[in-house]
Every structure is written in structure tokens, then in C-alpha cells.
Design a protein around this motif. Structure first.
Motif, PDB file in Angstrom:
ATOM      1  N   ILE A  52      -2.319  12.907 -12.153  1.00  0.00           N
ATOM      2  CA  ILE A  52      -3.626  12.858 -12.802  1.00  0.00           C
ATOM      3  C   ILE A  52      -4.714  12.443 -11.823  1.00  0.00           C
ATOM      4  N   ASP A  53      -4.358  11.630 -10.823  1.00  0.00           N
ATOM      5  CA  ASP A  53      -5.309  11.264  -9.775  1.00  0.00           C
ATOM      6  C   ASP A  53      -4.527  10.723  -8.575  1.00  0.00           C
ATOM      7  N   GLU A  54      -5.248  10.432  -7.504  1.00  0.00           N
ATOM      8  CA  GLU A  54      -4.622   9.985  -6.271  1.00  0.00           C
ATOM      9  C   GLU A  54      -4.048   8.576  -6.380  1.00  0.00           C
ATOM     10  N   ASN A  55      -4.559   7.769  -7.308  1.00  0.00           N
ATOM     11  CA  ASN A  55      -4.023   6.421  -7.480  1.00  0.00           C
ATOM     12  C   ASN A  55      -2.635   6.458  -8.121  1.00  0.00           C
ATOM     13  N   VAL A  56      -2.454   7.355  -9.067  1.00  0.00           N
ATOM     14  CA  VAL A  56      -1.155   7.478  -9.733  1.00  0.00           C
ATOM     15  C   VAL A  56      -0.133   8.116  -8.808  1.00  0.00           C
ATOM     16  N   PHE A  57      -0.522   9.224  -8.159  1.00  0.00           N
ATOM     17  CA  PHE A  57       0.415   9.939  -7.289  1.00  0.00           C
ATOM     18  C   PHE A  57      -0.353  10.494  -6.088  1.00  0.00           C
ATOM     19  N   PRO A  58      -0.387   9.756  -4.972  1.00  0.00           N
ATOM     20  CA  PRO A  58      -1.059  10.283  -3.782  1.00  0.00           C
ATOM     21  C   PRO A  58      -0.392  11.578  -3.325  1.00  0.00           C
ATOM     22  N   SER A  59      -1.137  12.665  -3.351  1.00  0.00           N
ATOM     23  CA  SER A  59      -0.534  13.981  -3.166  1.00  0.00           C
ATOM     24  C   SER A  59       0.099  14.171  -1.796  1.00  0.00           C
ATOM     25  N   ASN A  60      -0.399  13.484  -0.752  1.00  0.00           N
ATOM     26  CA  ASN A  60       0.190  13.671   0.568  1.00  0.00           C
ATOM     27  C   ASN A  60       1.573  13.047   0.696  1.00  0.00           C
ATOM     28  N   TYR A  61       1.978  12.245  -0.276  1.00  0.00           N
ATOM     29  CA  TYR A  61       3.305  11.651  -0.235  1.00  0.00           C
ATOM     30  C   TYR A  61       4.358  12.579  -0.847  1.00  0.00           C
ATOM     31  N   GLY A  62       3.937  13.723  -1.375  1.00  0.00           N
ATOM     32  CA  GLY A  62       4.899  14.670  -1.937  1.00  0.00           C
ATOM     33  C   GLY A  62       5.908  15.145  -0.907  1.00  0.00           C
ATOM     34  N   THR A  63       5.460  15.303   0.332  1.00  0.00           N
ATOM     35  CA  THR A  63       6.363  15.749   1.391  1.00  0.00           C
ATOM     36  C   THR A  63       7.436  14.701   1.671  1.00  0.00           C
ATOM     37  N   LEU A  64       7.033  13.438   1.737  1.00  0.00           N
ATOM     38  CA  LEU A  64       7.992  12.365   2.029  1.00  0.00           C
ATOM     39  C   LEU A  64       8.962  12.145   0.874  1.00  0.00           C
TER      40      LEU A  64
ATOM     41  N   PHE B 105       3.957  16.704 -14.646  1.00  0.00           N
ATOM     42  CA  PHE B 105       2.635  16.096 -14.614  1.00  0.00           C
ATOM     43  C   PHE B 105       2.812  14.587 -14.727  1.00  0.00           C
ATOM     44  N   LEU B 106       2.249  13.837 -13.776  1.00  0.00           N
ATOM     45  CA  LEU B 106       2.403  12.391 -13.733  1.00  0.00           C
ATOM     46  C   LEU B 106       1.125  11.716 -14.182  1.00  0.00           C
ATOM     47  N   SER B 107       1.274  10.746 -15.084  1.00  0.00           N
ATOM     48  CA  SER B 107       0.123  10.060 -15.633  1.00  0.00           C
ATOM     49  C   SER B 107       0.561   8.721 -16.199  1.00  0.00           C
ATOM     50  N   THR B 108      -0.414   7.862 -16.464  1.00  0.00           N
ATOM     51  CA  THR B 108      -0.144   6.610 -17.169  1.00  0.00           C
ATOM     52  C   THR B 108      -0.677   6.667 -18.599  1.00  0.00           C
ATOM     53  N   GLY B 109      -1.227   7.813 -18.973  1.00  0.00           N
ATOM     54  CA  GLY B 109      -1.809   7.963 -20.302  1.00  0.00           C
ATOM     55  C   GLY B 109      -0.919   8.747 -21.241  1.00  0.00           C
ATOM     56  N   ASP B 110      -1.493   9.132 -22.368  1.00  0.00           N
ATOM     57  CA  ASP B 110      -0.758   9.881 -23.383  1.00  0.00           C
ATOM     58  C   ASP B 110      -0.598  11.338 -22.955  1.00  0.00           C
TER      59      ASP B 110
ATOM     60  N   PRO C 294       0.807  -1.221   0.000  1.00  0.00           N
ATOM     61  CA  PRO C 294       0.000   0.000   0.000  1.00  0.00           C
ATOM     62  C   PRO C 294       0.843   1.275   0.000  1.00  0.00           C
ATOM     63  N   ASP C 295       2.074   1.219   0.485  1.00  0.00           N
ATOM     64  CA  ASP C 295       2.949   2.391   0.495  1.00  0.00           C
ATOM     65  C   ASP C 295       3.415   2.659  -0.940  1.00  0.00           C
ATOM     66  N   PRO C 296       3.073   3.813  -1.525  1.00  0.00           N
ATOM     67  CA  PRO C 296       3.416   4.067  -2.927  1.00  0.00           C
ATOM     68  C   PRO C 296       4.864   4.496  -3.149  1.00  0.00           C
ATOM     69  N   ARG C 297       5.612   4.729  -2.077  1.00  0.00           N
ATOM     70  CA  ARG C 297       6.961   5.279  -2.265  1.00  0.00           C
ATOM     71  C   ARG C 297       7.894   4.378  -3.078  1.00  0.00           C
ATOM     72  N   PRO C 298       7.889   3.045  -2.892  1.00  0.00           N
ATOM     73  CA  PRO C 298       8.786   2.234  -3.715  1.00  0.00           C
ATOM     74  C   PRO C 298       8.543   2.378  -5.214  1.00  0.00           C
ATOM     75  N   ARG C 299       7.280   2.408  -5.637  1.00  0.00           N
ATOM     76  CA  ARG C 299       7.012   2.511  -7.074  1.00  0.00           C
ATOM     77  C   ARG C 299       7.196   3.932  -7.600  1.00  0.00           C
TER      78      ARG C 299
END
Length: 237
Positions: A72-84, A122-127, A47-52
């Protein structure tokens, strides 16, 4: 609360039944503790997104100037992890959002909002979207660079005064407005007129959560713009 009240009442008038209901109440609390979050974070994925996000964050941190990130959304880049991760964002998962910033983030003008809030990536999995260039990819996660983003701080020698908050917002979001050349204020500058002249030189020398130090050189009256949300207790010297 009803169950607690019943236990307290029964302790006084039905002492033999009270302990049994008290024990049942304890079991109820334990059961609720488990079932209220049943199914959360029980999957095989970490669940911790930092490794990926580690490789992407390391790439973005190489930028020598201050920057912000938008996912693009919280699943791609959870915004609260920006600080860490050392990758500041323009959002965040918090109920304590100032009204003006919330309205700006909800405006149907992502490009302008990103431009004035120092969004470089900008982080995304799309075009790619128009105006974005793919600069890094780690698996499905793509990092795009925004080409027309303003720095964290800049200065202008041209200003317009809006009549109120609503007009100021409309002026900022207007297609023909370029925030790098002119600033919108809600009251006239206290030091007098802003005169046209060469663009002032601005450089951030210290950038901490509670303090920003800027070196600025200008040959005429200018307005220094900081890409942060306004807060009444700010002190500027």
C-alpha cells in the motif's frame, strides 16, 4: 566551490592565510557530512525491514507460480526489498523508469494494472479492498490475495490493433476489456490473422532476470503475452 577557489587564490597571494582557510574548509566538509543526514536512522527501531517482513515473505514464496507483490505504501513494504526477499514487485525506488510503465503505474486503475502485471498479493495494515481476500497476517501486516490476477505469461486467440500508444492504453484500461481473452497491439501481427480457438497452454519453465523460457502449445495462430514491460532490445525466439 567558492571556498575552494578562495583557498587556491590565497595560496598564491596570501600564503600565511591560505593554510588556515584550508583547515577551515576541511572542518566544513566534515561538519556537512554529519549534518546533512542528521536525524536519519537514529531511532530505536531497526531500519532494515526484512526481519518484520520475513514471515510474510516466506508465506508468499510458497505460491508455486510466478507472482508479484504490491504494498500500500513504502512504509508497509519498501519495494526495493522485493529482490532481497524473493518477492518481486511492480514498482521500485529508482529514477530509471520507462515512460510507458510509469504512466501505467500512475493511471487511476489500480485493479487493471495489478491484473495484467501478475500481482497476486497486496500488503496493507488496513481492511480488505473489494476483490481481495485476507490469506495471512503477521502482527499488523496483512497479506491479501487478488482473485482475478493473470499469470506471468498467457496466450490469447483474439487481438485488436490500436492506432497509437494513447489509444492502446485507453483500450487496455477500459472497464469492459478483459486482457485474459484479448490482447491490444499497436501493429498487426506479422504472421497473419489471429484465429479464434481453444486457449493455448502456456507454462514458464525458466524465469531469470535476463531470460524467460516458456513452453506453449497452440492449435492455431495465437499471441503470447508476457507480463513484463516492453523494451526495444528484447529478443524473442
Amino acid at each position: 566551490l567558492t571556498a575552494v577557489a578562495m583557498v587556491l587564490w590565497l595560496r598564491q597571494y596570501r600564503p600565511r592565510i591560505g593554510p588556515a582557510l584550508g583547515a577551515a574548509l576541511v572542518l566544513l566538509v566534515l561538519a556537512e557530512t554529519f549534518f546533512i543526514d542528521f536525524g536519519n536512522n537514529l531511532g530505536p527501531a531497526q531500519p532494515d525491514p526484512r526481519p518484520r517482513l520475513a514471515a510474510t515473505a516466506q508465506f508468499m514464496r510458497q505460491l508455486p507460480e510466478p507472482f508479484r507483490v504490491r504494498g500500500i505504501d513504502e512504509n508497509v513494504f519498501p519495494s526495493n526489498y522485493g529482490t532481497l526477499l524473493g518477492t518481486p514487485t511492480i514498482g521500485g525506488d529508482t529514477p530509471f523508469t520507462l515512460q510507458r510503465m510509469n504512466e501505467m503505474l500512475q493511471a487511476d486503475a489500480d485493479w487493471r494494472v495489478w491484473q495484467i502485471l501478475n500481482v497476486k498479493f497486496f500488503l496493507s495494515t488496513g481492511d480488505a479492498l473489494a476483490g481481495l481476500t485476507l490469506v495471512f497476517q503477521d502482527g499488523p501486516l496483512k497479506t491479501y490475495k487478488m482473485g482475478d490476477s493473470l499469470p506471468r505469461a498467457w496466450a490469447v486467440t483474439s487481438a485488436e490493433v490500436a492506432r497509437d500508444q494513447a489509444e492502446a492504453k485507453a483500450m487496455i484500461l477500459a472497464p469492459g476489456y478483459h486482457p485474459g481473452n484479448i490482447v491490444v497491439l499497436e501493429k498487426a501481427p506479422s504472421f497473419g490473422s489471429v484465429l479464434s480457438g481453444p486457449r493455448p497452454d502456456v507454462k514458464i519453465v525458466q524465469n531469470d532476470p535476463q531470460r524467460v523460457v516458456i513452453d506453449a502449445t497452440s492449435s492455431t495462430n495465437s499471441i503470447l503475452v508476457l507480463a513484463d514491460q516492453y523494451y526495444p532490445d528484447w529478443q524473442v525466439t
